[in-house]
Scaffold this motif. Structure first.
Motif, PDB file in Angstrom:
ATOM      1  N   MET A 141      20.446  -3.869   8.563  1.00  0.00           N
ATOM      2  CA  MET A 141      21.379  -3.109   9.137  1.00  0.00           C
ATOM      3  C   MET A 141      22.247  -2.609   7.929  1.00  0.00           C
ATOM      4  SD  MET A 141      24.291  -3.420  12.374  1.00  0.00           S
ATOM      5  CE  MET A 141      24.640  -4.914  11.744  1.00  0.00           C
ATOM      6  N   ILE A 142      22.751  -1.290   7.690  1.00  0.00           N
ATOM      7  CA  ILE A 142      23.589  -0.696   6.885  1.00  0.00           C
ATOM      8  C   ILE A 142      24.739  -0.162   7.206  1.00  0.00           C
ATOM      9  CG2 ILE A 142      23.726   0.711   4.832  1.00  0.00           C
ATOM     10  CD1 ILE A 142      20.534   0.409   4.894  1.00  0.00           C
ATOM     11  N   VAL A 143      25.677  -0.535   7.258  1.00  0.00           N
ATOM     12  CA  VAL A 143      27.111  -0.213   7.923  1.00  0.00           C
ATOM     13  C   VAL A 143      28.119   0.324   6.957  1.00  0.00           C
ATOM     14  CG1 VAL A 143      29.063  -0.968   9.268  1.00  0.00           C
ATOM     15  CG2 VAL A 143      26.723  -2.132   9.759  1.00  0.00           C
ATOM     16  N   LEU A 144      28.454   1.557   7.002  1.00  0.00           N
ATOM     17  CA  LEU A 144      29.371   2.428   6.019  1.00  0.00           C
ATOM     18  C   LEU A 144      30.891   2.532   6.904  1.00  0.00           C
ATOM     19  CD1 LEU A 144      30.158   4.305   3.823  1.00  0.00           C
ATOM     20  CD2 LEU A 144      29.227   6.167   5.200  1.00  0.00           C
ATOM     21  N   SER A 145      31.830   2.024   6.042  1.00  0.00           N
ATOM     22  CA  SER A 145      33.082   2.352   6.481  1.00  0.00           C
ATOM     23  C   SER A 145      33.909   2.982   5.199  1.00  0.00           C
ATOM     24  CB  SER A 145      33.825   1.016   6.655  1.00  0.00           C
ATOM     25  OG  SER A 145      35.199   1.039   6.595  1.00  0.00           O
ATOM     26  N   CYS A 146      34.400   4.216   5.776  1.00  0.00           N
ATOM     27  CA  CYS A 146      34.809   5.252   4.734  1.00  0.00           C
ATOM     28  C   CYS A 146      36.187   5.885   4.955  1.00  0.00           C
ATOM     29  CB  CYS A 146      33.982   6.249   4.306  1.00  0.00           C
ATOM     30  SG  CYS A 146      33.214   7.050   5.721  1.00  0.00           S
ATOM     31  N   GLU A 147      36.663   6.735   3.862  1.00  0.00           N
ATOM     32  CA  GLU A 147      37.866   7.631   4.330  1.00  0.00           C
ATOM     33  C   GLU A 147      37.583   8.851   3.519  1.00  0.00           C
ATOM     34  OE1 GLU A 147      42.085   6.263   4.063  1.00  0.00           O
ATOM     35  OE2 GLU A 147      41.978   7.401   2.451  1.00  0.00           O
ATOM     36  N   TRP A 148      37.603   9.929   4.136  1.00  0.00           N
ATOM     37  CA  TRP A 148      37.267  11.355   3.583  1.00  0.00           C
ATOM     38  C   TRP A 148      38.572  11.834   2.621  1.00  0.00           C
ATOM     39  CZ3 TRP A 148      32.779  12.866   4.051  1.00  0.00           C
ATOM     40  CH2 TRP A 148      31.983  12.578   5.233  1.00  0.00           C
ATOM     41  N   LYS A 149      38.432  12.465   1.684  1.00  0.00           N
ATOM     42  CA  LYS A 149      39.088  12.856   0.723  1.00  0.00           C
ATOM     43  C   LYS A 149      39.967  14.030   1.378  1.00  0.00           C
ATOM     44  CE  LYS A 149      36.593  12.491  -3.602  1.00  0.00           C
ATOM     45  NZ  LYS A 149      35.869  13.374  -4.686  1.00  0.00           N
ATOM     46  N   ARG A 150      39.439  14.944   2.298  1.00  0.00           N
ATOM     47  CA  ARG A 150      40.171  16.029   2.693  1.00  0.00           C
ATOM     48  C   ARG A 150      40.880  15.568   4.122  1.00  0.00           C
ATOM     49  NH1 ARG A 150      35.226  20.256   3.737  1.00  0.00           N
ATOM     50  NH2 ARG A 150      34.105  18.738   4.818  1.00  0.00           N
ATOM     51  N   GLU A 151      40.423  14.665   4.744  1.00  0.00           N
ATOM     52  CA  GLU A 151      41.013  14.094   5.988  1.00  0.00           C
ATOM     53  C   GLU A 151      41.358  12.782   5.918  1.00  0.00           C
ATOM     54  OE1 GLU A 151      40.572  16.322   9.936  1.00  0.00           O
ATOM     55  OE2 GLU A 151      39.018  17.335   8.797  1.00  0.00           O
ATOM     56  N   LYS A 188      42.573  10.523   7.537  1.00  0.00           N
ATOM     57  CA  LYS A 188      43.045   9.972   9.115  1.00  0.00           C
ATOM     58  C   LYS A 188      41.694  10.319  10.035  1.00  0.00           C
ATOM     59  CE  LYS A 188      47.698   9.210   9.026  1.00  0.00           C
ATOM     60  NZ  LYS A 188      47.778   7.689   8.467  1.00  0.00           N
ATOM     61  N   ALA A 189      40.632  11.007   9.659  1.00  0.00           N
ATOM     62  CA  ALA A 189      39.567  11.360  10.506  1.00  0.00           C
ATOM     63  C   ALA A 189      38.581  10.182  10.444  1.00  0.00           C
ATOM     64  CB  ALA A 189      39.010  12.622  10.021  1.00  0.00           C
ATOM     65  N   VAL A 190      37.633  10.322  11.343  1.00  0.00           N
ATOM     66  CA  VAL A 190      36.742   9.236  11.800  1.00  0.00           C
ATOM     67  C   VAL A 190      35.720   9.328  10.588  1.00  0.00           C
ATOM     68  CG1 VAL A 190      34.751   8.533  12.985  1.00  0.00           C
ATOM     69  CG2 VAL A 190      36.909   9.296  14.229  1.00  0.00           C
ATOM     70  N   CYS A 191      35.498   8.146   9.964  1.00  0.00           N
ATOM     71  CA  CYS A 191      34.464   8.125   8.822  1.00  0.00           C
ATOM     72  C   CYS A 191      33.854   6.931   8.975  1.00  0.00           C
ATOM     73  CB  CYS A 191      35.199   8.434   7.374  1.00  0.00           C
ATOM     74  SG  CYS A 191      34.179   8.538   6.119  1.00  0.00           S
ATOM     75  N   GLY A 192      32.637   6.987   9.129  1.00  0.00           N
ATOM     76  CA  GLY A 192      31.705   5.556   9.129  1.00  0.00           C
ATOM     77  C   GLY A 192      30.473   5.905   9.668  1.00  0.00           C
ATOM     78  N   ASP A 193      29.474   5.042   9.801  1.00  0.00           N
ATOM     79  CA  ASP A 193      28.107   5.415  10.002  1.00  0.00           C
ATOM     80  C   ASP A 193      27.379   3.777  10.022  1.00  0.00           C
ATOM     81  OD1 ASP A 193      26.076   6.504  11.604  1.00  0.00           O
ATOM     82  OD2 ASP A 193      26.299   8.267  10.048  1.00  0.00           O
ATOM     83  N   TYR A 194      26.324   3.543  10.665  1.00  0.00           N
ATOM     84  CA  TYR A 194      25.414   2.687  10.636  1.00  0.00           C
ATOM     85  C   TYR A 194      23.840   3.095  10.679  1.00  0.00           C
ATOM     86  CZ  TYR A 194      24.634   2.984  15.695  1.00  0.00           C
ATOM     87  OH  TYR A 194      24.755   3.174  16.643  1.00  0.00           O
ATOM     88  N   PHE A 195      23.062   2.191   9.984  1.00  0.00           N
ATOM     89  CA  PHE A 195      21.669   2.722   9.973  1.00  0.00           C
ATOM     90  C   PHE A 195      20.609   1.528   9.957  1.00  0.00           C
ATOM     91  CE2 PHE A 195      23.960   5.640   7.371  1.00  0.00           C
ATOM     92  CZ  PHE A 195      23.793   6.950   7.866  1.00  0.00           C
ATOM     93  N   TYR A 196      19.565   1.639  10.312  1.00  0.00           N
ATOM     94  CA  TYR A 196      18.665   0.415  10.382  1.00  0.00           C
ATOM     95  C   TYR A 196      17.699   0.837   9.157  1.00  0.00           C
ATOM     96  CZ  TYR A 196      21.026  -1.538  14.495  1.00  0.00           C
ATOM     97  OH  TYR A 196      21.950  -1.712  15.402  1.00  0.00           O
ATOM     98  N   ALA A 197      17.094  -0.056   8.613  1.00  0.00           N
ATOM     99  CA  ALA A 197      16.095  -0.074   7.672  1.00  0.00           C
ATOM    100  C   ALA A 197      14.776  -0.974   7.951  1.00  0.00           C
ATOM    101  CB  ALA A 197      16.482  -0.289   6.104  1.00  0.00           C
TER     102      ALA A 197
END
Length: 190
Positions: free
Chosen positions: A68-78, A80-89
């Motif tokens: 499982m690959i989990v991404l937690s992030c912050e956008w340069k332009r926004e 406070k906007a939702v930024c994240g995702d998860y994937f399976y391999a």
């Protein structure tokens, strides 16, 4: 004097033994990827604010064939906007593949020597932007409050009963079209 066929046979046997021992010692690629990664750089071509100002990736091994690959992030332009995702391999005989769902516009590359994970994403904008995100392995704990909160949300989404009900278990998904590319160190070593 040894006949040529005996030498050729001995050389073939030695090569086979070397290949078998090398493959027996090499860990599965999915185990090399397990760990945490901090954002090292995020750039787009053409240059834009469609990138990350900070980010963290967690790669967990779920079983002998799945990550499982989990991404937690912050956008340069926004920020406070939702930024994240998860994937399976899934580990298959011919490599490690991302899920076929929602991964058509991205490619993952991993360099085992430097422990860097690179994600290249194609945008759907008029400029046909391409984002290039590089993450470097880290052992430091995640302390940024926004990234911690977003990581918890993505982990919760990945383990959601509703998602399992709608999409089925990750073990039944298709993993065929998007392989995670590993740099081959044996070809570049002196």
């Amino acid at each position: 004097m040894t006949p040529f066929s005996c030498i050729r046979g001995a050389a073939a046997a030695a090569a086979l033994t070397l290949c078998i021992s090398a493959s027996a010692q090499a860990p599965l690629p999915l185990t090399k990827l397990v760990g945490e990664y901090n954002l090292a750089s995020s750039a787009t071509v053409p240059a834009s604010t469609w990138g990350y100002s900070k980010g963290r990736i967690l790669v967990k091994q779920l079983d002998e064939r799945h990550l499982m690959i989990v991404l937690s992030c912050e956008w340069k332009r926004e920020p406070k906007a939702v930024c994240g995702d998860y994937f399976y391999a899934q580990q298959r005989d011919d490599g490690l593949y991302l899920q076929d769902m929602n991964t058509f516009a991205m490619r993952l590359y991993f360099d085992p020597a430097t422990r860097k994970l690179t994600i290249i994403s194609r945008g759907a904008d008029a400029k046909q932007s391409v984002r290039h995100d590089v993450f470097a392995a880290t052992t430091a704990p995640l302390t940024d409050p926004a990234l911690v909160r977003r990581m918890k949300r993505e982990l919760s989404n990945a383990d959601s009963k509703e998602n399992r009900r709608v999409f089925g278990p990750y073990t039944k998904w298709d993993y065929q079209e998007n392989r995670i590319e590993f740099q081959r160190q044996d070809l570049t070593a002196p």
